[in-house]
Design an enzyme around this catalytic site. Sequence first.
Site, PDB file in Angstrom:
ATOM      1  N   GLY A  23      60.641  48.731  24.952  1.00  0.00           N
ATOM      2  CA  GLY A  23      59.404  48.651  25.515  1.00  0.00           C
ATOM      3  C   GLY A  23      59.218  47.503  26.521  1.00  0.00           C
ATOM      4  O   GLY A  23      60.458  46.799  26.906  1.00  0.00           O
ATOM      5  N   CYS A  40      59.435  45.471  31.349  1.00  0.00           N
ATOM      6  CA  CYS A  40      60.571  45.232  32.385  1.00  0.00           C
ATOM      7  C   CYS A  40      61.676  46.629  32.271  1.00  0.00           C
ATOM      8  O   CYS A  40      61.711  47.377  33.261  1.00  0.00           O
ATOM      9  CB  CYS A  40      61.390  44.253  31.978  1.00  0.00           C
ATOM     10  SG  CYS A  40      60.450  42.741  32.325  1.00  0.00           S
ATOM     11  N   ASP A  75      47.470  31.862  43.093  1.00  0.00           N
ATOM     12  CA  ASP A  75      47.356  33.174  42.801  1.00  0.00           C
ATOM     13  C   ASP A  75      45.761  33.610  43.049  1.00  0.00           C
ATOM     14  O   ASP A  75      45.033  32.926  43.580  1.00  0.00           O
ATOM     15  CB  ASP A  75      47.260  33.025  41.065  1.00  0.00           C
ATOM     16  CG  ASP A  75      47.538  34.474  40.438  1.00  0.00           C
ATOM     17  OD1 ASP A  75      48.554  34.589  39.724  1.00  0.00           O
ATOM     18  OD2 ASP A  75      46.616  35.454  40.733  1.00  0.00           O
TER      19      ASP A  75
HETATM   20  C1  UGA Z   1      64.306  42.009  29.686  1.00  0.00           C
HETATM   21  C2  UGA Z   1      65.842  41.487  29.929  1.00  0.00           C
HETATM   22  O1  UGA Z   1      66.338  41.234  28.659  1.00  0.00           O
HETATM   23  C3  UGA Z   1      65.779  40.149  30.822  1.00  0.00           C
HETATM   24  O2  UGA Z   1      66.991  39.874  31.103  1.00  0.00           O
HETATM   25  C4  UGA Z   1      64.955  40.491  32.153  1.00  0.00           C
HETATM   26  O3  UGA Z   1      64.707  39.506  33.058  1.00  0.00           O
HETATM   27  C5  UGA Z   1      63.488  40.757  31.666  1.00  0.00           C
HETATM   28  O4  UGA Z   1      63.576  42.127  31.027  1.00  0.00           O
HETATM   29  C6  UGA Z   1      62.796  41.281  33.121  1.00  0.00           C
HETATM   30  O5  UGA Z   1      63.131  42.408  33.830  1.00  0.00           O
HETATM   31  O6  UGA Z   1      61.824  40.605  33.399  1.00  0.00           O
HETATM   32  P1  UGA Z   1      62.401  41.545  27.766  1.00  0.00           P
HETATM   33  O7  UGA Z   1      61.721  42.812  28.666  1.00  0.00           O
HETATM   34  O8  UGA Z   1      61.518  40.346  27.811  1.00  0.00           O
HETATM   35  O9  UGA Z   1      63.491  41.056  29.071  1.00  0.00           O
HETATM   36  O10 UGA Z   1      62.819  41.806  26.559  1.00  0.00           O
HETATM   37  P2  UGA Z   1      64.215  42.195  26.003  1.00  0.00           P
HETATM   38  O11 UGA Z   1      64.212  41.154  24.864  1.00  0.00           O
HETATM   39  O12 UGA Z   1      65.256  42.624  26.713  1.00  0.00           O
HETATM   40  O13 UGA Z   1      63.893  43.292  25.088  1.00  0.00           O
HETATM   41  C7  UGA Z   1      63.506  44.719  25.688  1.00  0.00           C
HETATM   42  C8  UGA Z   1      63.225  45.611  24.756  1.00  0.00           C
HETATM   43  O14 UGA Z   1      64.261  46.143  23.966  1.00  0.00           O
HETATM   44  C9  UGA Z   1      62.310  45.393  23.426  1.00  0.00           C
HETATM   45  O15 UGA Z   1      61.388  46.419  23.124  1.00  0.00           O
HETATM   46  C10 UGA Z   1      63.427  45.156  22.283  1.00  0.00           C
HETATM   47  O16 UGA Z   1      62.627  45.247  20.995  1.00  0.00           O
HETATM   48  C11 UGA Z   1      64.365  46.109  22.516  1.00  0.00           C
HETATM   49  N1  UGA Z   1      65.693  45.829  22.175  1.00  0.00           N
HETATM   50  C12 UGA Z   1      66.114  44.914  22.431  1.00  0.00           C
HETATM   51  C13 UGA Z   1      66.211  46.549  20.965  1.00  0.00           C
HETATM   52  O17 UGA Z   1      65.528  47.693  20.668  1.00  0.00           O
HETATM   53  N2  UGA Z   1      67.364  46.570  20.476  1.00  0.00           N
HETATM   54  C14 UGA Z   1      67.802  45.536  20.760  1.00  0.00           C
HETATM   55  O18 UGA Z   1      69.546  45.282  20.454  1.00  0.00           O
HETATM   56  C15 UGA Z   1      67.514  44.855  21.951  1.00  0.00           C
END
Ligand code: UGA
Length: 445
Positions: free
Chosen positions: A268, A271, A30
């Site tokens: 949020g 990603c 890094d």
């Molecule tokens: C997301 C994807 O789920 C991963 O598969 C991917 O690898 C990752 O992005 C990435 O591109 O690196 P992440 O951003 O860690 O993962 O979070 P998530 O668990 O997917 O949640 C994203 C957002 O959606 C959060 O704000 C969460 O609160 C919201 N969410 C999720 C909801 O509002 N409702 C739901 O039913 C699920």
Amino acid sequence: MNVTIIGTGYIGLVQGVVMSDLGFDVVCIDNDATKIETLKQGKSPIYEPGLEETLKKSLKNGKIKFTLDYNSGIKNADVIFLAVGTPPLADGSSNLNYITAASKNLAQFLSKDSLIITKSTVPMGTNKKIKKIILDELKKRNMGNLNVSVISNPEFLREGKAVYDFLNPDRIVVGIDENDNKEKIKKEIYKIYKYFLKKQIPIIFTNLETAELSKYSSNAFLSVKISFINEMAMLSEKIGANIEDVSKIMGFDHRIGNQFLNAGLGFGGSCFPKDTLAILNIGKNNDCEMSIVNSAVKFNDDLKDILIKKIKNKLGNVKGKTISILGLSFKPETDDIRESPAIKIIKKLINLGAKIKVYCPQGMEKTKRELENYSDCIKYCKNEYKCAKNSDCLILTTEWEQFKNMDLEKIKNVMKSNYFFDFRNMFSDNKNIRNYFHYYPIGRN
Ligand code: UGA
């Protein structure tokens, strides 16, 4: 096998630490000296369950090293992973400066045929550009005869569950350039991902563009699913339906699936917001109107205003009122506040003249830095009870498990008034909640 990983963010660090635990000899490079020092001491710069323990173990066993120096990191590498950030630019497109710089840097030290595996989320065509950058640099060193393959191997890790997700993927995607030796690369991949072959995880080999797009479409689809259910939630509130039952009923249909149908205050993180904007930008550049993703993004933004309106309707004028926010990180089990819906709600409430108190199990430090300009209007509290003290209204913005266990009577007793907006529906099934609060969940009465 010697594995080198460039970039020690969420993706690179998890990849490096878990691979070292699987028996690979890992070097992580890094360009951030402070981060490298922190990692050398066995401390993880990010909060990710299980990561720091494994990091300490691998450092002790000598299976992982951290360095600023490309030369020592690249010279013995059997495979090189590129895992640097691709943050959004103002127009939504991905900033590829870091990946370009890393490609140029690594090319200075390649001395044998090499396999480069891109983990970073990159727009279609980027892996071909990376290869060109590396070959151009090699030619400058009179080493243009080296055989370099750049493959796309997108990650699907969720923050907060990244270690688990790394070890238990639903699928592994490998995009290969049509001009490369597919069979040779396949053999290498089977060696690198032997652990997953044994677990019979599907490995899908395809071309570069398909692999690149599969990452964007997965994230965009999940974003659409979330905006869709949130739109239904807003309608549910108007017509007297219960969104949680609607989600359950939809989820029993195998064609729909029961995940990512939790209504809340929108998506949020680092990603979904970034990747949806990127795909809109890619669509624009390719004369494809991405109207579905566009609507999901727009609704995700509008939702915050709809919820603010709901608060004003119930609470009256928020000017001068004290509002307590529980949860700052964009979701539980992470200290990441990037594009956090909670932060957006806080800014809007401050602009309306509210005084804000906040508490989050992990997101406080990063929020203090992010909202430095708002420090006069925000009080950072030690726990949920101190946060609720003397406030007019409580808003639950992140569903940390810890909040589930809070003593509701105690919370109510320390508050000045008793409005409770549960934007994650954590207490929507709690039969006593209305004995204590004017309680407003999402998408149900
Ligand atoms: C997301 C994807 O789920 C991963 O598969 C991917 O690898 C990752 O992005 C990435 O591109 O690196 P992440 O951003 O860690 O993962 O979070 P998530 O668990 O997917 O949640 C994203 C957002 O959606 C959060 O704000 C969460 O609160 C919201 N969410 C999720 C909801 O509002 N409702 C739901 O039913 C699920």
